[in-house]
Design a protein around this motif. Sequence first.
Motif, PDB file in Angstrom:
ATOM      1  N   ALA A   7       0.828  -1.206   0.000  1.00 23.11           N
ATOM      2  CA  ALA A   7       0.000   0.000   0.000  1.00 23.11           C
ATOM      3  C   ALA A   7       0.861   1.254   0.000  1.00 23.11           C
ATOM      4  CB  ALA A   7      -0.926  -0.012   1.217  1.00 23.11           C
ATOM      5  N   VAL A   8       1.927   1.240   0.800  1.00 25.95           N
ATOM      6  CA  VAL A   8       2.831   2.379   0.868  1.00 25.95           C
ATOM      7  C   VAL A   8       3.523   2.589  -0.477  1.00 25.95           C
ATOM      8  CG1 VAL A   8       4.993   3.176   1.872  1.00 25.95           C
ATOM      9  CG2 VAL A   8       3.207   2.300   3.353  1.00 25.95           C
ATOM     10  N   CYS A   9       3.846   1.496  -1.153  1.00 27.55           N
ATOM     11  CA  CYS A   9       4.553   1.594  -2.442  1.00 27.55           C
ATOM     12  C   CYS A   9       3.665   2.124  -3.557  1.00 27.55           C
ATOM     13  CB  CYS A   9       5.121   0.232  -2.835  1.00 27.55           C
ATOM     14  SG  CYS A   9       6.518  -0.275  -1.796  1.00 27.55           S
ATOM     15  N   CYS A  10       2.366   2.209  -3.298  1.00 24.90           N
ATOM     16  CA  CYS A  10       1.440   2.764  -4.294  1.00 24.90           C
ATOM     17  C   CYS A  10       1.252   4.276  -4.110  1.00 24.90           C
ATOM     18  CB  CYS A  10       0.083   2.067  -4.204  1.00 24.90           C
ATOM     19  SG  CYS A  10       0.127   0.348  -4.727  1.00 24.90           S
ATOM     20  N   ALA A  11       2.167   4.891  -3.381  1.00 28.96           N
ATOM     21  CA  ALA A  11       2.087   6.342  -3.146  1.00 28.96           C
ATOM     22  C   ALA A  11       2.150   7.094  -4.462  1.00 28.96           C
ATOM     23  CB  ALA A  11       3.231   6.781  -2.236  1.00 28.96           C
ATOM     24  N   PRO A  12       1.502   8.259  -4.549  1.00 29.23           N
ATOM     25  CA  PRO A  12       1.551   9.054  -5.786  1.00 29.23           C
ATOM     26  C   PRO A  12       2.974   9.513  -6.087  1.00 29.23           C
ATOM     27  CG  PRO A  12       0.574  10.320  -3.988  1.00 29.23           C
ATOM     28  CD  PRO A  12       0.710   8.908  -3.508  1.00 29.23           C
ATOM     29  N   PRO A  13       3.272   9.847  -7.350  1.00 27.86           N
ATOM     30  CA  PRO A  13       4.624  10.269  -7.751  1.00 27.86           C
ATOM     31  C   PRO A  13       5.204  11.387  -6.900  1.00 27.86           C
ATOM     32  CG  PRO A  13       3.259   9.923  -9.684  1.00 27.86           C
ATOM     33  CD  PRO A  13       2.350   9.796  -8.497  1.00 27.86           C
ATOM     34  N   SER A  14       4.346  12.282  -6.411  1.00 28.45           N
ATOM     35  CA  SER A  14       4.842  13.417  -5.615  1.00 28.45           C
ATOM     36  C   SER A  14       5.446  12.976  -4.288  1.00 28.45           C
ATOM     37  CB  SER A  14       3.702  14.404  -5.351  1.00 28.45           C
ATOM     38  OG  SER A  14       2.661  13.779  -4.616  1.00 28.45           O
ATOM     39  N   GLU A  15       5.138  11.742  -3.849  1.00 30.33           N
ATOM     40  CA  GLU A  15       5.642  11.257  -2.569  1.00 30.33           C
ATOM     41  C   GLU A  15       6.706  10.181  -2.743  1.00 30.33           C
ATOM     42  OE1 GLU A  15       2.596  10.065   0.108  1.00 30.33           O
ATOM     43  OE2 GLU A  15       1.385  11.856  -0.171  1.00 30.33           O
ATOM     44  N   ARG A  16       7.170   9.966  -3.973  1.00 27.38           N
ATOM     45  CA  ARG A  16       8.106   8.872  -4.221  1.00 27.38           C
ATOM     46  C   ARG A  16       9.419   9.023  -3.460  1.00 27.38           C
ATOM     47  NH1 ARG A  16       6.641   5.359  -8.407  1.00 27.38           N
ATOM     48  NH2 ARG A  16       4.434   4.985  -7.987  1.00 27.38           N
ATOM     49  N   HIS A  17       9.930  10.242  -3.351  1.00 28.44           N
ATOM     50  CA  HIS A  17      11.187  10.414  -2.613  1.00 28.44           C
ATOM     51  C   HIS A  17      10.993  10.069  -1.132  1.00 28.44           C
ATOM     52  CE1 HIS A  17      12.579  12.957  -6.095  1.00 28.44           C
ATOM     53  NE2 HIS A  17      13.614  12.184  -5.875  1.00 28.44           N
ATOM     54  N   HIS A  18       9.849  10.432  -0.553  1.00 27.82           N
ATOM     55  CA  HIS A  18       9.557  10.078   0.832  1.00 27.82           C
ATOM     56  C   HIS A  18       9.431   8.568   0.980  1.00 27.82           C
ATOM     57  CE1 HIS A  18       8.994  14.256   1.939  1.00 27.82           C
ATOM     58  NE2 HIS A  18       8.208  14.415   0.909  1.00 27.82           N
ATOM     59  N   LEU A  19       8.891   7.937  -0.067  1.00 30.00           N
ATOM     60  CA  LEU A  19       8.730   6.488  -0.049  1.00 30.00           C
ATOM     61  C   LEU A  19      10.082   5.788   0.049  1.00 30.00           C
ATOM     62  CD1 LEU A  19       7.189   3.858  -0.394  1.00 30.00           C
ATOM     63  CD2 LEU A  19       7.083   4.303  -2.851  1.00 30.00           C
ATOM     64  N   VAL A  20      11.070   6.292  -0.655  1.00 30.51           N
ATOM     65  CA  VAL A  20      12.412   5.711  -0.588  1.00 30.51           C
ATOM     66  C   VAL A  20      12.948   5.775   0.838  1.00 30.51           C
ATOM     67  CG1 VAL A  20      14.805   5.963  -1.353  1.00 30.51           C
ATOM     68  CG2 VAL A  20      12.947   6.179  -3.004  1.00 30.51           C
ATOM     69  N   PHE A  21      12.754   6.925   1.507  1.00 33.90           N
ATOM     70  CA  PHE A  21      13.211   7.067   2.889  1.00 33.90           C
ATOM     71  C   PHE A  21      12.497   6.063   3.805  1.00 33.90           C
ATOM     72  CE2 PHE A  21      13.607  11.801   1.693  1.00 33.90           C
ATOM     73  CZ  PHE A  21      14.820  11.559   1.074  1.00 33.90           C
ATOM     74  N   THR A  22      11.174   5.901   3.569  1.00 30.44           N
ATOM     75  CA  THR A  22      10.382   4.987   4.393  1.00 30.44           C
ATOM     76  C   THR A  22      10.868   3.552   4.259  1.00 30.44           C
ATOM     77  OG1 THR A  22       8.443   6.421   4.147  1.00 30.44           O
ATOM     78  CG2 THR A  22       8.034   4.144   4.829  1.00 30.44           C
ATOM     79  N   LEU A  23      11.078   3.113   3.020  1.00 36.09           N
ATOM     80  CA  LEU A  23      11.546   1.738   2.782  1.00 36.09           C
ATOM     81  C   LEU A  23      12.971   1.544   3.287  1.00 36.09           C
ATOM     82  CD1 LEU A  23      10.090   1.100  -0.790  1.00 36.09           C
ATOM     83  CD2 LEU A  23       9.290   0.114   1.365  1.00 36.09           C
ATOM     84  N   ALA A  24      13.803   2.572   3.105  1.00 37.07           N
ATOM     85  CA  ALA A  24      15.191   2.461   3.580  1.00 37.07           C
ATOM     86  C   ALA A  24      15.226   2.325   5.100  1.00 37.07           C
ATOM     87  CB  ALA A  24      15.990   3.682   3.136  1.00 37.07           C
ATOM     88  N   TYR A  25      14.313   3.033   5.778  1.00 36.19           N
ATOM     89  CA  TYR A  25      14.281   2.973   7.243  1.00 36.19           C
ATOM     90  C   TYR A  25      13.866   1.579   7.719  1.00 36.19           C
ATOM     91  CZ  TYR A  25      13.123   3.922  12.098  1.00 36.19           C
ATOM     92  OH  TYR A  25      13.080   3.884  13.467  1.00 36.19           O
TER      93      TYR A  25
END
Length: 202
Positions: free
Chosen positions: A38-56
């Motif tokens: 679900a988190v990986c389906c974030a809109p393109p505008s949040e993709r950089h935040h998504l990388v931080f979330t997965l890296a954490y």
Amino acid sequence: MDFLILTNNDFFRLVNDGADARMITASVYNEFIKEVCAVCCAPPSERHHLVFTLAYIETELGSLHETHMIESPHANHIRKALSFVRRMLKYVQTQVPPLSTTQKSDIQTPPFRWTGSLVELVEIIYALDEIGCINDGQNDIKDLAAFFGAQFGLEIKVRNCYDAYLDMKRRKNESRTYFLDKLRERLNLRMQRDDAKELARR
């Protein structure tokens, strides 16, 4: 996006707290996987935040995996979760451009370039300011210089603009507006040539 979001679930809490392995059911594990998806389906505008979330969460799971290793009943669940998170992180990273990269499509080259001198452009700027035909004269030289500079891809500093105006004032001829005079002369000549061509066609 809260980069801690993937730690706020039963699976992570149970593993992190060292709970009884029997409490980490297939349902609890699958809910965690669904949350990652679900988190990986974030809109393109949040993709950089998504990388931080997965890296954490990858870092946290990696640390837990090193702690529990083979002897722990949690090891298999942690290993599977970590493997899935890493796969998703790898995929997401291919979809997100580096933060420092400027896309070529974002760089706009002005369609026109000023190929005259700065003093010639300043003559026009001061003349337009004086006649008040832009915004009813409700602007200053600084604004006009910035506007014309942006149109032609130039950086016209206020000091340079004022220095050019001082150079104009120091001119010794009766008319000190050399460029504006040239414009008037050339435009009149063009209209005279056009008139002559029209007469020749009659």
